[in-house]
Scaffold this motif. Structure first.
Motif, PDB file in Angstrom:
ATOM      1  N   SER A   1      33.693  44.183  40.536  1.00  0.00           N
ATOM      2  CA  SER A   1      35.094  43.785  40.430  1.00  0.00           C
ATOM      3  C   SER A   1      35.444  42.823  41.548  1.00  0.00           C
ATOM      4  O   SER A   1      34.768  42.745  42.574  1.00  0.00           O
ATOM      5  N   ASN A   2      36.539  42.101  41.321  1.00  0.00           N
ATOM      6  CA  ASN A   2      37.094  41.212  42.338  1.00  0.00           C
ATOM      7  C   ASN A   2      36.067  40.176  42.800  1.00  0.00           C
ATOM      8  O   ASN A   2      35.641  40.158  43.955  1.00  0.00           O
ATOM      9  N   ILE A   3      35.673  39.305  41.884  1.00  0.00           N
ATOM     10  CA  ILE A   3      34.731  38.223  42.181  1.00  0.00           C
ATOM     11  C   ILE A   3      35.414  36.898  41.887  1.00  0.00           C
ATOM     12  O   ILE A   3      36.012  36.722  40.820  1.00  0.00           O
ATOM     13  N   SER A   4      35.334  35.972  42.841  1.00  0.00           N
ATOM     14  CA  SER A   4      36.022  34.691  42.706  1.00  0.00           C
ATOM     15  C   SER A   4      35.055  33.532  42.892  1.00  0.00           C
ATOM     16  O   SER A   4      34.145  33.593  43.724  1.00  0.00           O
ATOM     17  N   PHE A   5      35.292  32.489  42.115  1.00  0.00           N
ATOM     18  CA  PHE A   5      34.581  31.224  42.261  1.00  0.00           C
ATOM     19  C   PHE A   5      35.633  30.129  42.407  1.00  0.00           C
ATOM     20  O   PHE A   5      36.539  30.022  41.583  1.00  0.00           O
ATOM     21  N   GLU A   6      35.512  29.327  43.447  1.00  0.00           N
ATOM     22  CA  GLU A   6      36.520  28.289  43.689  1.00  0.00           C
ATOM     23  C   GLU A   6      35.860  26.996  44.173  1.00  0.00           C
ATOM     24  O   GLU A   6      35.012  27.004  45.057  1.00  0.00           O
ATOM     25  N   GLY A   7      36.280  25.884  43.561  1.00  0.00           N
ATOM     26  CA  GLY A   7      35.852  24.574  44.035  1.00  0.00           C
ATOM     27  C   GLY A   7      34.374  24.288  43.915  1.00  0.00           C
ATOM     28  O   GLY A   7      33.810  23.571  44.734  1.00  0.00           O
ATOM     29  N   ILE A   8      33.721  24.827  42.874  1.00  0.00           N
ATOM     30  CA  ILE A   8      32.280  24.619  42.689  1.00  0.00           C
ATOM     31  C   ILE A   8      32.040  23.985  41.327  1.00  0.00           C
ATOM     32  O   ILE A   8      32.668  24.353  40.330  1.00  0.00           O
ATOM     33  N   ASN A   9      31.127  23.023  41.264  1.00  0.00           N
ATOM     34  CA  ASN A   9      30.678  22.447  40.007  1.00  0.00           C
ATOM     35  C   ASN A   9      29.464  23.223  39.516  1.00  0.00           C
ATOM     36  O   ASN A   9      28.528  23.459  40.279  1.00  0.00           O
ATOM     37  N   PHE A  10      29.481  23.606  38.245  1.00  0.00           N
ATOM     38  CA  PHE A  10      28.351  24.315  37.644  1.00  0.00           C
ATOM     39  C   PHE A  10      27.777  23.429  36.532  1.00  0.00           C
ATOM     40  O   PHE A  10      28.444  23.163  35.533  1.00  0.00           O
ATOM     41  N   PHE A  11      26.543  22.981  36.720  1.00  0.00           N
ATOM     42  CA  PHE A  11      25.886  22.136  35.737  1.00  0.00           C
ATOM     43  C   PHE A  11      24.712  22.886  35.141  1.00  0.00           C
ATOM     44  O   PHE A  11      23.828  23.355  35.856  1.00  0.00           O
ATOM     45  N   GLY A  12      24.702  22.992  33.809  1.00  0.00           N
ATOM     46  CA  GLY A  12      23.579  23.610  33.131  1.00  0.00           C
ATOM     47  C   GLY A  12      22.434  22.629  32.977  1.00  0.00           C
ATOM     48  O   GLY A  12      22.477  21.489  33.472  1.00  0.00           O
TER      49      GLY A  12
ATOM     50  N   ALA B   1      30.097  52.383  32.065  1.00  0.00           N
ATOM     51  CA  ALA B   1      30.518  51.998  33.408  1.00  0.00           C
ATOM     52  C   ALA B   1      32.018  52.161  33.548  1.00  0.00           C
ATOM     53  O   ALA B   1      32.700  52.544  32.613  1.00  0.00           O
ATOM     54  N   LYS B   2      32.529  51.874  34.740  1.00  0.00           N
ATOM     55  CA  LYS B   2      33.963  51.961  34.942  1.00  0.00           C
ATOM     56  C   LYS B   2      34.647  50.691  34.494  1.00  0.00           C
ATOM     57  O   LYS B   2      34.056  49.623  34.482  1.00  0.00           O
ATOM     58  N   PHE B   3      35.912  50.827  34.170  1.00  0.00           N
ATOM     59  CA  PHE B   3      36.726  49.655  33.857  1.00  0.00           C
ATOM     60  C   PHE B   3      36.786  48.778  35.106  1.00  0.00           C
ATOM     61  O   PHE B   3      37.168  49.230  36.171  1.00  0.00           O
ATOM     62  N   SER B   4      36.376  47.524  34.981  1.00  0.00           N
ATOM     63  CA  SER B   4      36.372  46.608  36.112  1.00  0.00           C
ATOM     64  C   SER B   4      37.334  45.468  35.848  1.00  0.00           C
ATOM     65  O   SER B   4      37.539  45.053  34.705  1.00  0.00           O
ATOM     66  N   ARG B   5      37.894  44.950  36.917  1.00  0.00           N
ATOM     67  CA  ARG B   5      38.883  43.901  36.754  1.00  0.00           C
ATOM     68  C   ARG B   5      38.816  42.938  37.931  1.00  0.00           C
ATOM     69  O   ARG B   5      38.300  43.260  39.000  1.00  0.00           O
ATOM     70  N   GLY B   6      39.354  41.762  37.705  1.00  0.00           N
ATOM     71  CA  GLY B   6      39.471  40.809  38.792  1.00  0.00           C
ATOM     72  C   GLY B   6      38.328  39.819  38.847  1.00  0.00           C
ATOM     73  O   GLY B   6      37.458  39.905  39.722  1.00  0.00           O
TER      74      GLY B   6
ATOM     75  N   VAL C   1      36.695  44.974  29.927  1.00  0.00           N
ATOM     76  CA  VAL C   1      36.777  44.217  31.166  1.00  0.00           C
ATOM     77  C   VAL C   1      38.217  43.766  31.310  1.00  0.00           C
ATOM     78  O   VAL C   1      38.867  43.442  30.318  1.00  0.00           O
ATOM     79  N   GLY C   2      38.726  43.725  32.524  1.00  0.00           N
ATOM     80  CA  GLY C   2      40.124  43.365  32.707  1.00  0.00           C
ATOM     81  C   GLY C   2      40.344  42.235  33.688  1.00  0.00           C
ATOM     82  O   GLY C   2      39.541  42.009  34.596  1.00  0.00           O
TER      83      GLY C   2
ATOM     84  N   ASN D   1      34.700  48.071  19.780  1.00  0.00           N
ATOM     85  CA  ASN D   1      35.680  48.669  20.685  1.00  0.00           C
ATOM     86  C   ASN D   1      35.787  47.925  22.015  1.00  0.00           C
ATOM     87  O   ASN D   1      36.401  48.427  22.947  1.00  0.00           O
ATOM     88  N   ARG D   2      35.182  46.765  22.104  1.00  0.00           N
ATOM     89  CA  ARG D   2      35.174  46.038  23.365  1.00  0.00           C
ATOM     90  C   ARG D   2      36.183  44.891  23.327  1.00  0.00           C
ATOM     91  O   ARG D   2      36.328  44.205  22.314  1.00  0.00           O
ATOM     92  N   SER D   3      36.862  44.691  24.431  1.00  0.00           N
ATOM     93  CA  SER D   3      37.789  43.570  24.529  1.00  0.00           C
ATOM     94  C   SER D   3      38.048  43.281  25.999  1.00  0.00           C
ATOM     95  O   SER D   3      37.587  43.997  26.884  1.00  0.00           O
ATOM     96  N   VAL D   4      38.789  42.224  26.231  1.00  0.00           N
ATOM     97  CA  VAL D   4      39.208  41.875  27.582  1.00  0.00           C
ATOM     98  C   VAL D   4      40.687  42.207  27.697  1.00  0.00           C
ATOM     99  O   VAL D   4      41.516  41.693  26.949  1.00  0.00           O
ATOM    100  N   ASN D   5      41.011  43.074  28.629  1.00  0.00           N
ATOM    101  CA  ASN D   5      42.397  43.503  28.826  1.00  0.00           C
ATOM    102  C   ASN D   5      42.993  42.715  29.983  1.00  0.00           C
ATOM    103  O   ASN D   5      42.795  43.039  31.147  1.00  0.00           O
ATOM    104  N   GLY D   6      43.722  41.661  29.636  1.00  0.00           N
ATOM    105  CA  GLY D   6      44.295  40.800  30.653  1.00  0.00           C
ATOM    106  C   GLY D   6      43.479  39.526  30.795  1.00  0.00           C
ATOM    107  O   GLY D   6      42.483  39.489  31.512  1.00  0.00           O
ATOM    108  N   PHE D   7      43.867  38.487  30.049  1.00  0.00           N
ATOM    109  CA  PHE D   7      43.119  37.237  30.032  1.00  0.00           C
ATOM    110  C   PHE D   7      44.094  36.085  30.235  1.00  0.00           C
ATOM    111  O   PHE D   7      45.082  35.952  29.507  1.00  0.00           O
ATOM    112  N   VAL D   8      43.827  35.265  31.250  1.00  0.00           N
ATOM    113  CA  VAL D   8      44.675  34.100  31.531  1.00  0.00           C
ATOM    114  C   VAL D   8      43.813  32.843  31.486  1.00  0.00           C
ATOM    115  O   VAL D   8      42.796  32.761  32.183  1.00  0.00           O
ATOM    116  N   TYR D   9      44.220  31.888  30.671  1.00  0.00           N
ATOM    117  CA  TYR D   9      43.541  30.597  30.578  1.00  0.00           C
ATOM    118  C   TYR D   9      44.637  29.530  30.646  1.00  0.00           C
ATOM    119  O   TYR D   9      45.352  29.284  29.669  1.00  0.00           O
TER     120      TYR D   9
END
Length: 298
Positions: A165-176, A195-200, A232-233, A257-265
């Motif tokens: 939980s609580n993983i951030s990526f900022e200011g990085i270019n990802f090229f495949g 597993a436990k409900f994870s978020r962030g 996942v949240g 039964n799987r979904s994302v609870n809380g999605f911002v785009y």
């Protein structure tokens, strides 16, 4: 004022004058010195650091260093040729909270695994917009030199005690992989097991190119309860850019039964992707995005 300490490892001469240039002390050949070994081993915890900004509080150099740890402290080179996979994985496994990626291109040749949380990866440059020639590898760039997944986030839902939980990526270019077959995904969420409900999970000011899917989901194993709580949240993707991918975001591989609870785009721009977003989520928000040159809508 405070007494001064001079650390030298060779003989020296010294002269001290007052403000009127009156000699107070002089020595043409001083031999009182500290050994080079002592200077080399001077601990950062013994060195005082004070920012030049008014009102700053003194701390130690070690405490200042610990606020952000450079990926180069773990041996990464960032020249686009040297394999930096082990260095990146080692930094993540070490539990470093804030990992800084200086300007450079970091070659990744196999999947990077996250099995714990509270980690932020930060680069020095913002998104790479559509431009020629390709590739545009400036700033901090992660280049996947393989066709597999880029980053795998395990235990990202359900009921084990070790959650990601609580993983951030900022200011990085990802090229495949842009030569032949594309990399499978950039970010793979594995919601398998109990597993436990994870978020962030936060993605801000990043760019993504040449992936089959930028954000993808899989279920490596089905949990005993297979309940609707297996989610996942709080995934937030803001001010990012996606170009030349097959799909931007896909939760299609999740079970019933799987979904994302809380999605911002929001506030993202993208173009020249084969497809858009296929998402199953609760409590979601999608707004202020620019989509151009895509075969499929959201």
């Amino acid at each position: 004022g405070s007494p001064a300490m001079l650390y030298v490892d060779s003989d020296y001469s010294i002269e001290v004058q007052d403000k009127n240039q009156v000699r107070l002390y002089s020595s043409l050949m001083s031999t009182q010195k500290v050994s080079s070994d002592a200077i080399a081993s001077l601990a950062a915890t013994k060195i005082t650091y004070t920012n030049s900004t008014a009102g700053s509080i003194a701390t130690t150099a070690q405490a200042r260093f610990d606020q952000w740890v450079s990926i180069k402290d773990f041996g990464a080179v960032g020249d686009g040729i040297t394999d930096d996979t082990v260095s990146i994985q080692t930094a993540i496994d070490a539990g470093v909270t804030n990992i800084f990626f200086p300007d450079g291109t970091y070659s990744v040749t196999s999947v990077i695994n996250f099995s714990t949380g509270n980690i932020k990866l930060k680069g020095v440059n913002r998104t790479q917009l559509w431009s020629l020639p390709f590739p545009q590898e400036t700033g901090a760039t992660m280049k996947l030199d393989h066709t597999g997944h880029g980053f795998k986030l395990t235990n990202t839902s359900l009921e084990t005690t070790n959650t990601t939980s609580n993983i951030s990526f900022e200011g990085i270019n990802f090229f495949g992989n842009s030569n032949g077959s594309r990399s499978s995904s950039c970010m793979l969420f594995d919601t398998g097991g109990d597993a436990k409900f994870s978020r962030g999970f936060y993605f801000y000011d990043c760019s993504f190119k040449w992936f089959t899917k930028v954000w993808a989901f899989t279920e490596s194993s089905v949990g005993a309860d297979n309940s609707a709580l297996d989610q996942v949240g709080d995934i937030q993707i803001t001010y990012c850019n996606s170009q030349f991918n097959d799909l931007i975001y896909d939760t299609g591989a999740l079970g019933a039964n799987r979904s994302v609870n809380g999605f911002v785009y929001s506030n993202n721009d993208s173009g020249n992707n084969t497809g858009g977003i296929r998402a199953t989520f609760l409590n979601g928000s999608m707004r202020d995005n620019i989509l151009e040159g895509q075969a499929d809508d959201l």
